[in-house]
Write a protein that holds these residues in place. Sequence first.
Motif, PDB file in Angstrom:
ATOM      1  N   VAL A 103       0.850  -1.191   0.000  1.00 33.52           N
ATOM      2  CA  VAL A 103       0.000   0.000   0.000  1.00 33.52           C
ATOM      3  C   VAL A 103       0.883   1.238   0.000  1.00 33.52           C
ATOM      4  CG1 VAL A 103      -1.826   1.262   1.211  1.00 33.52           C
ATOM      5  CG2 VAL A 103      -1.816  -1.238   1.227  1.00 33.52           C
ATOM      6  N   TYR A 104       0.600   2.131  -0.944  1.00 36.94           N
ATOM      7  CA  TYR A 104       1.401   3.344  -1.122  1.00 36.94           C
ATOM      8  C   TYR A 104       0.449   4.530  -1.142  1.00 36.94           C
ATOM      9  CZ  TYR A 104       5.557   5.811  -2.830  1.00 36.94           C
ATOM     10  OH  TYR A 104       6.652   6.629  -2.961  1.00 36.94           O
ATOM     11  N   LEU A 130       6.695   1.637  -5.667  1.00 36.56           N
ATOM     12  CA  LEU A 130       5.607   0.967  -6.407  1.00 36.56           C
ATOM     13  C   LEU A 130       6.166   0.054  -7.488  1.00 36.56           C
ATOM     14  CD1 LEU A 130       3.146   3.932  -6.870  1.00 36.56           C
ATOM     15  CD2 LEU A 130       2.751   1.865  -5.540  1.00 36.56           C
ATOM     16  N   LEU A 131       7.125   0.550  -8.231  1.00 38.17           N
ATOM     17  CA  LEU A 131       7.724  -0.271  -9.284  1.00 38.17           C
ATOM     18  C   LEU A 131       8.520  -1.431  -8.703  1.00 38.17           C
ATOM     19  CD1 LEU A 131       8.869   2.353 -11.920  1.00 38.17           C
ATOM     20  CD2 LEU A 131       6.895   0.847 -11.981  1.00 38.17           C
ATOM     21  N   THR A 187       4.176  -8.237  -6.524  1.00 36.61           N
ATOM     22  CA  THR A 187       3.263  -7.913  -5.431  1.00 36.61           C
ATOM     23  C   THR A 187       2.183  -6.958  -5.918  1.00 36.61           C
ATOM     24  OG1 THR A 187       5.101  -8.137  -3.895  1.00 36.61           O
ATOM     25  CG2 THR A 187       3.143  -6.999  -3.079  1.00 36.61           C
ATOM     26  N   PRO A 188       0.900  -7.284  -5.668  1.00 34.39           N
ATOM     27  CA  PRO A 188      -0.178  -6.343  -6.025  1.00 34.39           C
ATOM     28  C   PRO A 188      -0.019  -5.050  -5.232  1.00 34.39           C
ATOM     29  CG  PRO A 188      -1.072  -8.492  -5.452  1.00 34.39           C
ATOM     30  CD  PRO A 188       0.391  -8.512  -5.082  1.00 34.39           C
ATOM     31  N   VAL A 189      -0.378  -3.932  -5.830  1.00 39.25           N
ATOM     32  CA  VAL A 189      -0.262  -2.644  -5.152  1.00 39.25           C
ATOM     33  C   VAL A 189      -1.618  -1.941  -5.097  1.00 39.25           C
ATOM     34  CG1 VAL A 189       2.166  -2.320  -5.761  1.00 39.25           C
ATOM     35  CG2 VAL A 189       0.417  -1.414  -7.262  1.00 39.25           C
ATOM     36  N   VAL A 190      -1.799  -1.222  -4.005  1.00 39.50           N
ATOM     37  CA  VAL A 190      -2.940  -0.330  -3.830  1.00 39.50           C
ATOM     38  C   VAL A 190      -2.330   1.035  -3.576  1.00 39.50           C
ATOM     39  CG1 VAL A 190      -4.911   0.287  -2.369  1.00 39.50           C
ATOM     40  CG2 VAL A 190      -4.449  -2.115  -2.886  1.00 39.50           C
ATOM     41  N   LEU A 191      -2.759   2.035  -4.331  1.00 37.85           N
ATOM     42  CA  LEU A 191      -2.137   3.339  -4.202  1.00 37.85           C
ATOM     43  C   LEU A 191      -3.149   4.451  -4.373  1.00 37.85           C
ATOM     44  CD1 LEU A 191      -0.499   4.295  -7.509  1.00 37.85           C
ATOM     45  CD2 LEU A 191      -1.279   1.975  -7.163  1.00 37.85           C
ATOM     46  N   SER A 223       2.543   8.669  -9.940  1.00 39.78           N
ATOM     47  CA  SER A 223       2.181   7.284 -10.227  1.00 39.78           C
ATOM     48  C   SER A 223       1.272   7.153 -11.447  1.00 39.78           C
ATOM     49  CB  SER A 223       1.523   6.639  -9.011  1.00 39.78           C
ATOM     50  OG  SER A 223       0.376   7.359  -8.627  1.00 39.78           O
ATOM     51  N   ARG A 224       0.675   8.235 -11.885  1.00 32.31           N
ATOM     52  CA  ARG A 224      -0.175   8.186 -13.086  1.00 32.31           C
ATOM     53  C   ARG A 224       0.625   7.860 -14.343  1.00 32.31           C
ATOM     54  NH1 ARG A 224      -2.706  13.608 -11.684  1.00 32.31           N
ATOM     55  NH2 ARG A 224      -4.029  13.015  -9.963  1.00 32.31           N
ATOM     56  N   ASP A 225       1.951   8.024 -14.275  1.00 29.57           N
ATOM     57  CA  ASP A 225       2.781   7.746 -15.439  1.00 29.57           C
ATOM     58  C   ASP A 225       2.834   6.265 -15.775  1.00 29.57           C
ATOM     59  OD1 ASP A 225       3.369  10.432 -15.697  1.00 29.57           O
ATOM     60  OD2 ASP A 225       5.226  10.283 -14.537  1.00 29.57           O
ATOM     61  N   TYR A 226       2.572   5.401 -14.804  1.00 34.38           N
ATOM     62  CA  TYR A 226       2.698   3.969 -15.067  1.00 34.38           C
ATOM     63  C   TYR A 226       1.639   3.100 -14.400  1.00 34.38           C
ATOM     64  CZ  TYR A 226       5.079   4.369 -10.585  1.00 34.38           C
ATOM     65  OH  TYR A 226       5.388   4.667  -9.301  1.00 34.38           O
TER      66      TYR A 226
END
Length: 159
Positions: A104-105, A116-117, A124-128, A134-137
Motif C-alpha cells: 500500500v502506497y 511501487l515499481l 506484489t499487487p499494489v494499492v495506491l 504514479s499516473r505515469d505507469y
Amino acid sequence: GGSPNYVGCFIDPIFRLSLKYPQWIRGLKAKGKKIILAIYRPEWWKGFNLLVVAVIYLWAIRKDIYVIIVGDNTRASYIFPHAKIRWLPRGELPKYYLAADVFVYTSICEGFGLPLLEAMACGTPVVLTDSPGSRDYAIFRKKPHLQKLKIITTNSCRP
C-alpha cells in the motif's frame, strides 16, 4: 522530433521473484494472516495517515490482516496488528515485497514513486492513491467498495 531512445531497466536486479521471505512472516502466513506492507516517511505528502485510517476500517471487518511498516521509528501504537521495522539492509526489502499480499502506497503527491515499481517487479499487487507521479505507469480502476476512501483522500499537493 525524433524517435524515443531506450534508457534501460532501472529496477535493481535484487528485485527478483526467487527470494525467500523471513521466517517470522512465514509463521504469520501459516496462521492465515494477510500481509499488508507499507513504507513510512514522516512527510505530510506521503499520506501515511491515510494508510492508518484505511487499515482501521479494514480491521473492523477483517481480523486476518497484519501490517508491516518499514521505516517507522516512531513510538506510535496502532490498534491493528503490526510490526514496525526501522531499517532494512540492501537486499532485504525485496523479501518483504515478496511476503506481502499487497503493498500500500498512500503518497498524496509523488514525483515518481519507485517503491511501487519495486513491489510490482516482485509481483506484489499494489494499492495506491491517485497521485501525479504514479499516473505515469499505474492504471487506476475504481471499485464501489473503495469510494469511502475518497472522503479522506485528496489529489492536492498542498498541505
